[in-house]
Write an enzyme that holds these catalytic residues in place. Structure first.
Site, PDB file in Angstrom:
ATOM      1  N   ASP A 116       0.966  -1.138  -0.013  1.00  0.00           N
ATOM      2  CA  ASP A 116       0.001  -0.063  -0.098  1.00  0.00           C
ATOM      3  C   ASP A 116       0.940   1.275  -0.049  1.00  0.00           C
ATOM      4  O   ASP A 116       0.687   2.026  -0.684  1.00  0.00           O
ATOM      5  CB  ASP A 116      -0.806   0.120   1.282  1.00  0.00           C
ATOM      6  CG  ASP A 116      -1.824   1.275   1.080  1.00  0.00           C
ATOM      7  OD1 ASP A 116      -2.705   1.214   0.221  1.00  0.00           O
ATOM      8  OD2 ASP A 116      -1.815   2.035   2.274  1.00  0.00           O
ATOM      9  N   LYS A 150       1.442   4.381  -2.964  1.00  0.00           N
ATOM     10  CA  LYS A 150       1.505   6.088  -2.829  1.00  0.00           C
ATOM     11  C   LYS A 150       2.597   6.513  -3.219  1.00  0.00           C
ATOM     12  O   LYS A 150       2.929   7.699  -3.816  1.00  0.00           O
ATOM     13  CB  LYS A 150       1.354   6.176  -1.168  1.00  0.00           C
ATOM     14  CG  LYS A 150       0.045   5.621  -0.416  1.00  0.00           C
ATOM     15  CD  LYS A 150       0.144   5.894   0.986  1.00  0.00           C
ATOM     16  CE  LYS A 150      -1.138   5.246   1.530  1.00  0.00           C
ATOM     17  NZ  LYS A 150      -1.086   5.302   3.127  1.00  0.00           N
TER      18      LYS A 150
END
Length: 383
Positions: free
Chosen positions: A241, A245
């Protein structure tokens, strides 16, 4: 350059905090809104919008909620000026159809229309380019568009040439102004030398709490119980995750990176990676010995453990657990803080820091709300 970023309006939409509201303007900005994903973030956003309605209306902005779409059902009965946060009462639900949903929000009257995607669904992200090309603005915290296939990302950027706006501030650090800060640095001619950051509120909390007095697995169980982790904690511990980003920021800076280009060092041992969730939770204690060794190494060097993502001036990107000196700015993070450090030609000796809570539905919703207002600032007034 991100062609989707709009120029600021000549007239600010809202007055300074605490200023008296002027009389309701005769000229109105009207924005039809459709929400996809009425989960924790989506519901928090609707509450914030509803609370702000009198203030927004006083400044000449009318938000009209035209419908809500969940994974299997939707309602699109009427424009709802009250932005009601409850969607299980008078509304008539029907099977979900994203095409019909978008067409209803866009309408046939030339209205300004905005779709907010609060899902984490790749299928929804695949519709962005088409929506933007048809004149519908899009705001999202969904990372799967900005970090997904490069050709889809390029199609989204190209679709914005039609004049539609695509904003995605909440994809990186919830409500923190990270994407916009990077955009402002680059648009004013600064040169990016490095981006370093703690992009996971979950991993920040774990690193801040882990002092060896309790097994690391016990802290993960606690974070899971508190709702800090994803339903499967491996989604956080794997670093994937965080890597998404970093891809979003890298592309914002002009690097055509994909997830496969990021060196991601997972905290999940290979033996636990493919287990069922229940089996993983039962065997999570196998994380304890490796993490204890990492902590001992950090202390031996007078440092602290932090989970950090880095991008250098050559586009090399890495996500890993690091030992940082005790004087490092990241060593002083608190709770679930996200911290992003921009090192640029201008901010070289003293890099720019953006820091604050980077997790939770309220702050994520606030980031989406901010993007909505930035788009609303660009809308033309109508009688």
């Amino acid at each position: 350059m991100n062609v989707c970023i709009s120029q600021p309006a000549k007239e600010p939409l809202l007055p300074p905090h605490g200023a008296a509201l002027p009389a309701i303007s005769a000229r109105r900005r009207v924005l039809a809104v459709g929400l996809i994903g009425p989960g924790r973030v989506g519901s928090a956003l609707l509450t914030q919008l509803r609370t702000a309605q009198p203030r927004l209306s006083g400044m000449g902005l009318d938000l009209k909620l035209c419908g809500v779409a969940a994974s299997k059902r939707m309602w699109l009965d009427s424009d709802d000026p009250d932005l009601n946060a409850r969607h299980d009462g008078a509304q008539t639900w029907r099977p979900a159809d994203l095409h019909a949903f978008a067409e209803h929000v866009r309408g046939m009257d030339g209205r300004h229309a905005l779709l907010i995607d609060c899902s984490a669904n790749d299928h929804v992200a695949a519709h962005y380019a088409g929506w933007l090309a048809s004149g519908v603005h899009v705001v999202t915290p969904n990372k799967l568009a900005g970090s997904g296939p490069l050709d889809r990302w390029q199609a989204i950027r190209n679709a914005c040439l039609s004049g539609s706006r695509f904003r995605y501030e909440a994809t990186v650090c919830a409500g923190l102004p990270v994407v916009q800060t990077l955009r402002d640095l680059l648009d004013t001619g600064d040169r990016l030398l490095a981006v370093d950051g703690m992009f996971s509120g979950t991993l920040a909390w774990l690193c801040n709490q882990y002092d060896g007095s309790r097994p690391f697995s016990a802290l993960v169980h606690e974070a899971h119980a508190l709702g800090y982790t994803e339903p499967d904690p491996r989604d956080d511990l794997s670093g994937r995750d965080v890597a998404r980003k970093l891809v979003i920021l890298a592309r914002e800076a002009g690097w055509q990176l994909s997830l496969e280009d990021i060196d991601v060092q997972s905290l999940v041992p290979a033996a636990l990676a493919d287990l069922s969730l229940d089996d993983f939770m039962e065997r999570m204690s196998e994380l304890d010995a490796p993490m204890a060794a990492q902590l001992a190494n950090a202390r031996a060097h007078g440092g602290v453990l932090r989970h950090v993502a880095s991008l250098d001036a050559h586009g090399k990107a890495k996500v890993s657990l690091c030992v940082l000196p005790a004087a490092h700015p990241f060593a002083h993070s608190r709770l679930t803080d996200n911290v992003v450090q921009f090192t640029t030609q201008r901010y070289h000796d003293n890099p720019m820091l953006v820091q604050g809570p980077g997790a939770g539905p309220e702050v994520t919703a606030a980031g989406i709300f901010s993007d909505l207002l930035r788009i609303a600032d660009t809308l033309e007034f109508r009688p």
